[in-house]
Design an enzyme around this catalytic site. Structure first.
Site, PDB file in Angstrom:
ATOM      1  N   ASP A 246       0.814  -1.214  -0.108  1.00  0.00           N
ATOM      2  CA  ASP A 246      -0.193   0.065  -0.117  1.00  0.00           C
ATOM      3  C   ASP A 246       1.132   1.191  -0.066  1.00  0.00           C
ATOM      4  O   ASP A 246       2.002   1.125  -0.467  1.00  0.00           O
ATOM      5  CB  ASP A 246      -0.945   0.167   1.402  1.00  0.00           C
ATOM      6  CG  ASP A 246      -2.207   0.478   1.039  1.00  0.00           C
ATOM      7  OD1 ASP A 246      -2.321   1.796   0.513  1.00  0.00           O
ATOM      8  OD2 ASP A 246      -3.436  -0.012   1.137  1.00  0.00           O
ATOM      9  N   HIS A 273       2.251   2.176  -3.165  1.00  0.00           N
ATOM     10  CA  HIS A 273       1.464   3.081  -3.730  1.00  0.00           C
ATOM     11  C   HIS A 273       1.930   4.661  -3.784  1.00  0.00           C
ATOM     12  O   HIS A 273       1.326   5.425  -4.059  1.00  0.00           O
ATOM     13  CB  HIS A 273       0.147   2.874  -3.076  1.00  0.00           C
ATOM     14  CG  HIS A 273      -0.733   1.652  -3.204  1.00  0.00           C
ATOM     15  ND1 HIS A 273      -2.016   1.512  -2.831  1.00  0.00           N
ATOM     16  CD2 HIS A 273      -0.302   0.677  -3.957  1.00  0.00           C
ATOM     17  CE1 HIS A 273      -2.235   0.388  -3.110  1.00  0.00           C
ATOM     18  NE2 HIS A 273      -1.412  -0.457  -3.781  1.00  0.00           N
TER      19      HIS A 273
END
Length: 432
Positions: A246, A273
């Site tokens: 993430d 991310h």
């Protein structure tokens, strides 16, 4: 993490340290490399079983300014609560392993390890709550065992997270480390890996330093953010390698308070991310410096994300000497992160500066809410490959257009200007 990858990234970081002048960091403190304490109060020995009691007892009886030292071997433990001023020193060859038993982390409602409407049913593996001073040092490993079968069942923490995504609920899984209402916390050298949920989450922290960390989890491990800075001030993340499933780093400012004076300097991000601000920024985020950062294969690169349900003012953010490679969205400044969101918390991004930012291909997105709340962005030496594409909507961009590539929409092409084919080795290593 391969030895070759680690060595390459460390050399990149060291090169930037040697040739670059000290940044005027947005963290208002003077930051120096942490030094391990001289005093060790206890040296627990791994039992081969559950070491929670002995470890917690060592922490509780350790005086401020001293360290609980974990030597070689595997220590298996449930939740641990840190004490003001105490260092948990995870030595070289030591691994502190979170036992995969939901009952050990449950807050008393039987929700940990289950999918529910809310996702706060588990205690963290290591918590700093209302502490001052102390932290975690060492060259050892803290392993959250996110990929281990939980409770003797047939599902891992990460599989639980994916099932929650499909079912539209929230997984109840323990964060690896939670820092809450704390002051002057320091992490140095340690490797954090395979968190069941976030690796490090912060809430209302005043003064935190993360120096030389390695944070590592698989690219498909959902909700395994590297470091989440929430409602906190005077935070530095430096000389660290972070790759996760993430956000590599996320700065947030929800209902619990604003975030400000944050420095993210001399770091390498692998998969993940990206370098994010948001999505909750309704209390405001400001005075943020990102300098000497390589983002290698992150889906997003530099990202500010919010929407009208959780927006607010994001201002005075500077990105300098950033290398972006293999990113789908190298730049993603988006006020419509959830296009279906409804509300009156309007995201406003202003005084956003990108200076010496180079990359290859991908989408360069800058999208404001409307012309009244247009993004305010300044570009200086921002170059990507010819195949990169701008997507601008309600964005006020200030730039010397001979200094930006590809040309901004509506601007004449500069035939003598060449685009970037990515970052040269000299650029990414800091030899500028």
């Amino acid at each position: 993490m391969t030895k070759r990858f680690r060595n390459w990234a460390l050399l990149s970081i060291l090169a930037s340290m040697l040739v670059c002048p000290a940044a005027k960091a947005q963290d208002r403190r003077t930051i120096v490399e942490p030094v391990a304490p001289d005093t060790v109060c206890d040296r627990p020995v791994p039992s081969g079983k559950n070491d929670t009691v002995s470890l917690q007892d060592a922490i509780e009886h350790c005086p401020a300014g001293a360290a609980v030292y974990l030597g070689r071997g595997e220590f298996h433990s449930g939740p641990l609560e840190m004490k003001s001023g105490v260092i948990l020193w995870v030595g070289r060859g030591a691994t502190l392993i979170a036992i995969p038993e939901p009952a050990a982390y449950d807050k008393g409602l039987g929700q940990c390890g289950r999918i529910a409407e809310k996702g706060d049913g588990c205690r963290p593996f290591i918590s700093f709550s209302k502490t001052r001073g102390g932290g975690i040092y060492g060259e050892g490993i803290i392993d959250g065992q996110g990929g281990a079968m939980i409770g003797g069942g047939a599902e891992t923490w990460w599989q639980l997270a994916r099932r929650a995504q499909v079912q539209g609920g929230n997984q109840n899984a323990p964060r690896l480390i939670q820092i809450d209402h704390a002051q002057d916390i320091t992490f140095s050298g340690v490797t954090l890996r395979n968190a069941a949920n976030f690796h490090v989450a912060m809430n209302r922290v005043e003064g935190a330093t993360f120096w030389g960390l390695t944070i590592d989890s698989p690219a498909d491990a959902r909700n395994t953010d590297g470091i989440d800075v929430g409602a906190s001030q005077d935070v530095t993340i430096t000389h660290s390698l972070i790759r996760t499933g993430d956000d590599n780093v996320a700065i947030k400012a929800g209902d619990n308070g604003s975030s400000s004076h944050i420095s993210i300097i001399d770091n390498y991000f692998g998969w993940g991310h990206g370098m994010s601000i948001g999505s909750e920024v309704n209390s405001g985020a400001r005075d943020i410096l990102v300098r000497n950062l390589t983002l290698d294969g992150t889906t997003s690169g530099l990202r500010i994300k919010s929407d009208v349900s959780r927006g607010g003012l994001v201002e005075s953010v500077t990105y300098e000497y950033v290398c972006l490679r293999g990113n789908r969205w190298p730049l993603a400044f988006d006020t419509k992160y959830d296009p279906r969101a409804q509300g009156t918390r309007i995201p406003v991004y202003r005084q956003i500066v990108l200076r010496h930012v180079h990359g290859d291909t991908g989408v360069l997105l800058m999208r404001g809410v409307d012309e009244r709340h247009a993004l305010d962005v300044t570009l200086e030496d921002v170059r990507f490959a010819n195949s990169a594409t701008w997507q601008l909507e309600h964005a006020k961009v200030t730039a010397n257009h001979s200094d930006v590539w590809p040309p901004l929409p509506g601007r004449a092409t500069q035939p003598l200007l060449r685009g970037s084919e990515g970052c040269s080795r000299a650029f990414r290593d800091g030899n500028r």
